[in-house]
Design a protein around this motif. Structure first.
Motif, PDB file in Angstrom:
ATOM      1  N   ILE A   1      -4.115   0.204   3.546  1.00 55.88           N
ATOM      2  CA  ILE A   1      -4.085   0.032   2.092  1.00 55.88           C
ATOM      3  C   ILE A   1      -4.162   1.417   1.450  1.00 55.88           C
ATOM      4  O   ILE A   1      -5.195   2.082   1.507  1.00 55.88           O
TER       5      ILE A   1
ATOM      6  N   ALA B   1      -0.181   0.539  -4.174  1.00 58.37           N
ATOM      7  CA  ALA B   1      -0.215  -0.143  -5.462  1.00 58.37           C
ATOM      8  C   ALA B   1       0.848   0.367  -6.422  1.00 58.37           C
ATOM      9  O   ALA B   1       1.361  -0.391  -7.251  1.00 58.37           O
TER      10      ALA B   1
ATOM     11  N   THR C   1       2.221  -3.169  -4.483  1.00 57.48           N
ATOM     12  CA  THR C   1       1.524  -4.295  -3.861  1.00 57.48           C
ATOM     13  C   THR C   1       0.051  -3.980  -3.682  1.00 57.48           C
ATOM     14  O   THR C   1      -0.300  -2.890  -3.215  1.00 57.48           O
ATOM     15  N   THR C   2      -0.803  -4.901  -4.058  1.00 58.63           N
ATOM     16  CA  THR C   2      -2.230  -4.766  -3.812  1.00 58.63           C
ATOM     17  C   THR C   2      -2.693  -5.887  -2.886  1.00 58.63           C
ATOM     18  O   THR C   2      -1.959  -6.848  -2.640  1.00 58.63           O
TER      19      THR C   2
ATOM     20  N   GLU D   1      -6.081  -8.408  -1.381  1.00 57.93           N
ATOM     21  CA  GLU D   1      -7.409  -8.998  -1.536  1.00 57.93           C
ATOM     22  C   GLU D   1      -7.853  -9.515  -0.173  1.00 57.93           C
ATOM     23  O   GLU D   1      -7.101 -10.221   0.503  1.00 57.93           O
TER      24      GLU D   1
ATOM     25  N   SER E   1      -0.695  -9.331  -3.695  1.00 56.56           N
ATOM     26  CA  SER E   1      -0.419  -9.590  -5.111  1.00 56.56           C
ATOM     27  C   SER E   1       0.915 -10.283  -5.332  1.00 56.56           C
ATOM     28  O   SER E   1       1.147 -10.851  -6.401  1.00 56.56           O
TER      29      SER E   1
ATOM     30  N   ASP F   1      -7.510   3.564   0.020  1.00 54.42           N
ATOM     31  CA  ASP F   1      -7.096   3.369  -1.367  1.00 54.42           C
ATOM     32  C   ASP F   1      -7.864   4.219  -2.366  1.00 54.42           C
ATOM     33  O   ASP F   1      -7.975   3.881  -3.543  1.00 54.42           O
TER      34      ASP F   1
ATOM     35  N   THR G   1     -11.050  -1.918  -2.203  1.00 57.85           N
ATOM     36  CA  THR G   1     -11.449  -2.477  -0.910  1.00 57.85           C
ATOM     37  C   THR G   1     -12.892  -2.138  -0.596  1.00 57.85           C
ATOM     38  O   THR G   1     -13.644  -2.983  -0.091  1.00 57.85           O
TER      39      THR G   1
END
Length: 376
Positions: free
Chosen positions: A10, A35, A129-130, A132, A146, A160, A166
């Motif tokens: 990430i 992101a 793009t993120t 979770e 996302s 990140d 995160t």
């Protein structure tokens, strides 16, 4: 035939790109998400890369491109505010005698080189793009993205950055804290006589410095006490930086002439952070600015981040089992190197804030850089 281990990275900055390339080289299945839609390939002014950063870039196979794109030098000058050179100190070659002590380069150019290395590695890349964290167990991590998709990975590497979502999501409570200083930065044409970093202490700011970044460019910076960001409209950035730099002599008048475009001037506070205890929760591991950050007084932010990625990749590819013991060993190996750099970087700035006149800045810098000459 066994299935390749899967890793989600990430963040596509220096740490994320480094770990991606090295893990792909070892045959792991790596997906990198970022992101930003543009992968941040145009932002920033310049970066100073010490030898220990160059050592990692050589391991990535991009050293020749970095050398061709940047400007190598081996000393730092200390000047009076009027430009009079007071002292020139040779830099320690922290990457070994076969690499320059320092390379300055345009930050967007370094990012482009890293992006191309990631693309060439064969990693899957998803921009804009993120992620979770949906859950994890002893065998892996489930992630929701996302764009509505989901995936499961043997490991998630959180690269990140300073404001890592995160890090917060896995319950690590450390947060960056301002040190009381801030920096103005700008990219500008390089006067022919600028062949190293020069630092002026005193005058209207704590430090006024510049670093050559190519045969034709440099980046200049001015360090002052931090101000309320809301009180400085971006439209006035160039004017504010010129107001500070116009009091300095030497090469500064020529540099100041080019501080005209507000979009090219950057203003940020100095922050510090060091995640204590482990840098992982289960199979989610922090690297780079997500785990630590420090003021750029020793120019070690990117170097430490890339070292994290290098060490983690070595340990992952050399281990048969990925477990808490491995991830804790990664933390223990890194913390003994990162902590002294964070503390020294903060201390140098605090001495200036406190007006300490007999501070042993050269001694502290020499001890810290000598430590960094050793392999991470």
């Amino acid at each position: 035939m066994s299935t390749a281990r899967t890793v989600l990275v990430i963040g596509g900055g220096a740490a994320g790109s480094t770990v991606t390339v090295l893990l792909r080289r070892a045959g792991l299945d790596v997906e990198l998400i970022e992101a930003k839609d543009d992968w941040n390939a145009t932002a920033g002014s310049g970066i100073t890369l010490q030898g220990n950063a160059l050592r990692v870039l050589r391991e990535l196979g991009v050293w020749e491109r970095v050398a061709a794109s940047g400007y190598g030098f081996g000393s730092v000058g200390i000047t009076a505010p009027d430009g009079t050179v007071l002292h020139v100190q040779d830099d320690l070659r922290t990457g070994g005698d076969d690499l320059p002590a320092t390379v300055g380069m345009q930050r967007p150019q370094l990012q482009r080189i890293l992006i191309e290395a990631v693309r060439a590695s064969g990693a899957t890349v998803r921009l804009g793009t993120t992620a979770e964290i949906a859950g994890q167990d002893d065998d892996g991590v489930t992630v929701r993205f996302s764009d509505g998709s989901a995936g499961r990975y043997d490991l998630v590497v959180a690269a990140d950055g300073l404001g890592s979502a995160t890090r917060a999501a896995i319950g690590v409570t450390a947060r960056p804290e301002p040190t009381g200083m801030a920096i103005w930065r700008v990219a500008a044409p390089r006067p022919a006589g600028v062949t190293r970093t020069d630092l002026a202490y005193g005058g209207p700011a704590y430090i006024a410095g510049y670093c050559p970044t190519s045969e034709t460019t440099l980046y200049a910076y001015v360090v002052e006490a931090n101000r309320d960001r809301a009180a400085i409209p971006p439209a006035s950035y160039a004017q504010e930086m010129r107001r500070l730099t116009q009091s300095y002599g030497g090469f500064w008048p020529e540099i100041t002439e080019h501080i005209t475009d507000r979009a090219r001037v950057n203003y940020t506070w100095f922050d510090r952070m060091l995640v204590e205890g482990s840098w992982h929760r289960g199979r989610i591991v922090l690297v780079g600015d997500a785990a630590h950050c420090c003021p750029p007084t020793l120019a070690q932010g990117a170097a430490l981040s890339m070292e994290d990625a290098w060490v983690l990749a070595q340990m992952l590819t050399g281990a048969g089992t990925w477990d808490d013991a491995l991830f804790q060993a990664y933390h223990e190996r890194r913390i003994t190197r990162v902590r002294p750099v964070v503390e020294a970087s903060v201390r140098i700035g605090q001495w200036q804030l406190d007006g300490v006149r007999d501070a042993d800045v050269p001694g502290l810098m020499a001890r810290t850089m000598t430590m960094l000459r050793e392999l991470p």
